[in-house]
Motif scaffolding. Structure first.
Motif, PDB file in Angstrom:
ATOM      1  N   ARG A  90      12.018  80.589 -55.722  1.00 35.34           N
ATOM      2  CA  ARG A  90      11.944  79.593 -54.757  1.00 35.34           C
ATOM      3  C   ARG A  90      11.370  80.208 -53.291  1.00 35.34           C
ATOM      4  NH1 ARG A  90      17.647  77.080 -53.521  1.00 35.34           N
ATOM      5  NH2 ARG A  90      16.304  76.054 -52.068  1.00 35.34           N
ATOM      6  N   SER A  91      10.410  79.387 -52.838  1.00 37.31           N
ATOM      7  CA  SER A  91       9.935  80.106 -51.555  1.00 37.31           C
ATOM      8  C   SER A  91      10.530  79.299 -50.327  1.00 37.31           C
ATOM      9  CB  SER A  91       8.378  79.857 -51.677  1.00 37.31           C
ATOM     10  OG  SER A  91       7.671  80.182 -50.367  1.00 37.31           O
ATOM     11  N   LEU A  92      10.787  80.055 -49.148  1.00 33.39           N
ATOM     12  CA  LEU A  92      11.173  79.381 -47.972  1.00 33.39           C
ATOM     13  C   LEU A  92      10.030  79.123 -47.096  1.00 33.39           C
ATOM     14  CD1 LEU A  92      14.373  81.338 -47.503  1.00 33.39           C
ATOM     15  CD2 LEU A  92      14.349  79.049 -48.241  1.00 33.39           C
ATOM     16  N   ARG A  93       8.838  79.441 -47.576  1.00 31.78           N
ATOM     17  CA  ARG A  93       7.729  79.411 -46.513  1.00 31.78           C
ATOM     18  C   ARG A  93       7.372  78.061 -46.224  1.00 31.78           C
ATOM     19  NH1 ARG A  93       3.247  83.640 -48.745  1.00 31.78           N
ATOM     20  NH2 ARG A  93       4.325  85.459 -48.465  1.00 31.78           N
ATOM     21  N   ALA A  94       7.469  77.109 -47.092  1.00 30.74           N
ATOM     22  CA  ALA A  94       7.140  75.685 -46.719  1.00 30.74           C
ATOM     23  C   ALA A  94       8.346  75.125 -45.820  1.00 30.74           C
ATOM     24  CB  ALA A  94       7.210  74.791 -48.230  1.00 30.74           C
TER      25      ALA A  94
ATOM     26  N   HIS B 266       9.836  76.537 -43.623  1.00 26.75           N
ATOM     27  CA  HIS B 266       9.683  77.205 -42.188  1.00 26.75           C
ATOM     28  C   HIS B 266       8.591  76.360 -41.654  1.00 26.75           C
ATOM     29  CE1 HIS B 266      12.902  79.971 -42.407  1.00 26.75           C
ATOM     30  NE2 HIS B 266      12.176  80.696 -43.249  1.00 26.75           N
ATOM     31  N   THR B 267       7.477  76.153 -42.331  1.00 27.21           N
ATOM     32  CA  THR B 267       6.269  75.673 -41.654  1.00 27.21           C
ATOM     33  C   THR B 267       6.318  74.136 -41.616  1.00 27.21           C
ATOM     34  OG1 THR B 267       5.259  75.277 -44.025  1.00 27.21           O
ATOM     35  CG2 THR B 267       4.776  77.261 -42.859  1.00 27.21           C
ATOM     36  N   ASN B 268       7.116  73.588 -42.344  1.00 29.39           N
ATOM     37  CA  ASN B 268       7.501  72.061 -42.591  1.00 29.39           C
ATOM     38  C   ASN B 268       8.853  71.748 -42.154  1.00 29.39           C
ATOM     39  OD1 ASN B 268       4.440  71.081 -42.671  1.00 29.39           O
ATOM     40  ND2 ASN B 268       4.711  72.017 -44.712  1.00 29.39           N
ATOM     41  N   PRO B 269       9.666  71.949 -41.168  1.00 30.63           N
ATOM     42  CA  PRO B 269      10.890  71.627 -40.994  1.00 30.63           C
ATOM     43  C   PRO B 269      11.401  70.089 -41.209  1.00 30.63           C
ATOM     44  CG  PRO B 269      10.400  72.379 -39.036  1.00 30.63           C
ATOM     45  CD  PRO B 269       9.036  72.491 -39.902  1.00 30.63           C
ATOM     46  N   SER B 270      12.188  69.781 -41.723  1.00 25.71           N
ATOM     47  CA  SER B 270      12.855  68.424 -41.984  1.00 25.71           C
ATOM     48  C   SER B 270      13.710  67.991 -40.851  1.00 25.71           C
ATOM     49  CB  SER B 270      13.386  68.262 -43.272  1.00 25.71           C
ATOM     50  OG  SER B 270      14.494  68.851 -43.337  1.00 25.71           O
TER      51      SER B 270
END
Length: 206
Positions: A196-200, A202-206
């Motif tokens: 799992r990656s947390l990069r997305a 962090h870059t596109n917070p909901s």
């Protein structure tokens, strides 16, 4: 005798692997020897610490130090026009080292009558410990921490030995070939464990 064969195979393979990576990073001759030696013996040192064997036991393996030194020297003196082709074999030697040392580490713990969990841990640490130290010293992300399958094959070797499914020399050599082949297939076909990656996030917070 079987244990000694796997020790020799692992020592040669990891010493060569460490030397190749050192030269890829353009280290000087001292750096090449250090990385070759550390890669060959790092896993065994970590294993000894965790299963209660004095680290000083490594210094009693004089013949293996000589083998590692000779292997590193051979790689360093290899002609440049041929060495560039050898660089492709870095993963191949790493696969041999992983398999040989995982089996050797598992046998070591099993002979000391440690439980299955300790046999598996010894297999993983002996098979991947030297590679981890090598990659860290070379400024690379350790292979074992990537999503590409690596330590799973060491776990499998420890499981087979710890449960007694592989005990005779013939069975151990078959296991060595199987683990080596599976490691080669895993990097050839880019087999990966789930991640799992947390990069997305962090870059596109909901």
């Amino acid at each position: 005798m079987t244990w000694e064969v796997f020790s020799i195979l692992g020592t040669i393979a990891f010493a060569v692997s460490g030397a190749i990576i050192a030269m890829e990073e353009e280290y000087d001759i001292l750096g090449v020897y250090i990385l070759g030696i550390v890669t060959a013996f790092g896993g065994g040192a970590i294993r000894n610490l965790l299963i209660g064997v004095p680290v000083s036991a490594l210094w009693e393996q004089g013949i293996y130090f000589q083998i590692a030194l000779l292997s590193t020297t051979a790689v360093f003196l290899f002609p440049n026009n041929l060495l560039k082709h050898w660089r492709r074999w870095g993963n191949f030697f790493d696969a041999i080292g992983l398999s040989a040392f995982a089996i050797q580490g598992a046998l070591y713990a099993d002979n000391m009558e440690h439980p299955l969990s300790a046999v598996i841990v010894a297999a993983v640490l002996t098979g991947s410990g030297g590679g981890i130290v090598r990659d860290l010293l070379a400024g690379r992300k350790p292979i074992v921490l990537r999503s590409e399958i690596y330590a799973v094959w060491a776990i499998l070797a420890g499981l087979f030995i710890g449960t007694g499914l592989a005990s005779s020399p013939f069975e151990l050599y078959l296991l060595f070939g199987f683990v080596t082949a599976m490691r080669i297939l895993s990097y050839t076909f880019n087999w990966r464990l789930p991640n799992r990656s947390l990069r997305a996030a962090h870059t596109n917070p909901s």
